[in-house]
Scaffold this motif. Structure first.
Motif, mmCIF file in Angstrom:
data_model
loop_
_atom_site.group_PDB
_atom_site.id
_atom_site.type_symbol
_atom_site.label_atom_id
_atom_site.label_comp_id
_atom_site.label_asym_id
_atom_site.label_seq_id
_atom_site.Cartn_x
_atom_site.Cartn_y
_atom_site.Cartn_z
ATOM 1 N N ASN A 175 0.802 -1.215 0.000
ATOM 2 C CA ASN A 175 0.000 0.000 0.000
ATOM 3 C C ASN A 175 0.838 1.270 0.000
ATOM 4 N N ASP A 176 2.110 1.169 0.354
ATOM 5 C CA ASP A 176 2.938 2.375 0.382
ATOM 6 C C ASP A 176 4.209 2.151 -0.429
ATOM 7 N N ASP A 177 4.769 3.232 -0.902
ATOM 8 C CA ASP A 177 5.945 3.192 -1.767
ATOM 9 C C ASP A 177 7.146 2.576 -1.058
ATOM 10 N N GLY A 216 36.033 -4.710 -13.501
ATOM 11 C CA GLY A 216 37.077 -4.481 -12.513
ATOM 12 C C GLY A 216 36.683 -3.479 -11.447
ATOM 13 N N VAL A 217 35.385 -3.307 -11.244
ATOM 14 C CA VAL A 217 34.877 -2.338 -10.273
ATOM 15 C C VAL A 217 34.515 -3.089 -8.994
ATOM 16 N N ARG A 218 35.165 -2.713 -7.893
ATOM 17 C CA ARG A 218 34.891 -3.368 -6.604
ATOM 18 C C ARG A 218 34.708 -2.291 -5.544
ATOM 19 N N PRO A 219 33.452 -2.051 -5.138
ATOM 20 C CA PRO A 219 33.238 -1.050 -4.085
ATOM 21 C C PRO A 219 33.756 -1.540 -2.739
ATOM 22 N N ASP A 220 34.262 -0.602 -1.943
ATOM 23 C CA ASP A 220 34.673 -0.910 -0.574
ATOM 24 C C ASP A 220 33.448 -0.969 0.330
ATOM 25 N N ILE A 221 32.479 -0.108 0.034
ATOM 26 C CA ILE A 221 31.251 -0.011 0.821
ATOM 27 C C ILE A 221 30.078 0.141 -0.144
ATOM 28 N N VAL A 222 28.971 -0.529 0.148
ATOM 29 C CA VAL A 222 27.717 -0.335 -0.580
ATOM 30 C C VAL A 222 26.758 0.340 0.397
ATOM 31 N N VAL A 223 26.252 1.503 0.008
ATOM 32 C CA VAL A 223 25.323 2.260 0.852
ATOM 33 C C VAL A 223 23.971 2.249 0.154
ATOM 34 N N SER A 224 22.933 1.841 0.882
ATOM 35 C CA SER A 224 21.608 1.701 0.291
ATOM 36 C C SER A 224 20.607 2.669 0.910
ATOM 37 N N SER A 225 19.640 3.046 0.101
ATOM 38 C CA SER A 225 18.460 3.748 0.597
ATOM 39 C C SER A 225 17.760 2.818 1.589
ATOM 40 N N PRO A 226 17.026 3.366 2.556
ATOM 41 C CA PRO A 226 16.311 2.511 3.500
ATOM 42 C C PRO A 226 15.068 1.840 2.909
ATOM 43 N N LEU A 227 14.634 2.247 1.718
ATOM 44 C CA LEU A 227 13.441 1.645 1.128
ATOM 45 C C LEU A 227 13.723 0.197 0.728
ATOM 46 N N LEU A 228 12.721 -0.658 0.880
ATOM 47 C CA LEU A 228 12.863 -2.097 0.702
ATOM 48 C C LEU A 228 13.499 -2.480 -0.629
ATOM 49 N N ARG A 229 13.026 -1.915 -1.741
ATOM 50 C CA ARG A 229 13.529 -2.327 -3.052
ATOM 51 C C ARG A 229 15.011 -2.015 -3.224
ATOM 52 N N ALA A 230 15.482 -0.912 -2.654
ATOM 53 C CA ALA A 230 16.903 -0.565 -2.733
ATOM 54 C C ALA A 230 17.724 -1.498 -1.836
ATOM 55 N N ARG A 231 17.224 -1.773 -0.639
ATOM 56 C CA ARG A 231 17.927 -2.690 0.270
ATOM 57 C C ARG A 231 18.030 -4.079 -0.351
#
Length: 181
Positions: free
Chosen positions: A74-76, A100-115
């Motif tokens: 029901n909500d975004d 050859g791209v390797r992130p040291d840290i992955v930072v996500s939005s708190p929204l479910l689909r991004a997590r």
């Protein structure tokens, strides 16, 4: 087909970043500015160039998500990835590894689909996956300055941000000095 177009952007004296749409075919390319200290003919030079350590920033739009109103959604904020979106995470991880791209840290939005996109990316990573963090600054409508401040507080050469459009696009434009960002 591999998930997500990749558009590398490098500006002298600035952070480098890559825009990836996890919900589209991958393409690579280079923007007008290059890593050299020579500016393209006719391009305006900045008044002062920061001499700080460069940070590579990967901007990753979340994978395909279910539309609002489907099932119990029901909500975004609660929209999960669709089956297609879940399937897009593996090719995205492989594409980054192939480049050859390797992130040291992955930072996500708190929204479910991004997590879920960030988690799916890390689950499909070869070897030890990068650290995963959640940041309110990546939620839709977040302020670019707060996101930049958060990034400055991170220690890592390459940081992946998993978020939403149009916010990621506006952040990219702001990073390279876009007037309308």
């Amino acid at each position: 087909r591999v998930a997500g177009p990749v558009a590398p952007v490098t500006c002298p004296g600035s952070e480098r970043f890559v825009i990836i749409d996890a919900d589209a075919p991958i393409r690579t390319g280079q923007m007008p500015f290059t890593a050299s200290r020579e500016w393209p003919r006719g391009a305006a030079k900045p008044q002062a160039v920061r001499q700080e350590t460069a940070m590579n920033i990967l901007l990753i739009r979340h994978a395909d998500a279910l539309p609002p109103g489907r099932g119990d959604i029901n909500d975004d904020e609660s929209r999960p990835l669709s089956e297609t979106g879940v399937a897009q995470c593996r090719p995205l991880a492989r594409a980054l590894e192939r480049l050859g791209v390797r992130p040291d840290i992955v930072v996500s939005s708190p929204l479910l689909r991004a997590r879920q996109t960030a988690s799916g990316l890390l689950q499909n990573w070869e070897g030890k996956p990068p650290e995963l963090r959640i940041a309110e600054e990546l939620a839709p409508g977040g302020k670019k300055t707060k996101l930049a401040r958060m990034l400055r507080g991170l220690t890592g050469e390459t940081i992946a941000l998993v978020g939403h459009m149009p916010d990621l696009g506006l952040f990219a434009a702001w990073l390279i000095g876009g007037k309308k960002a």
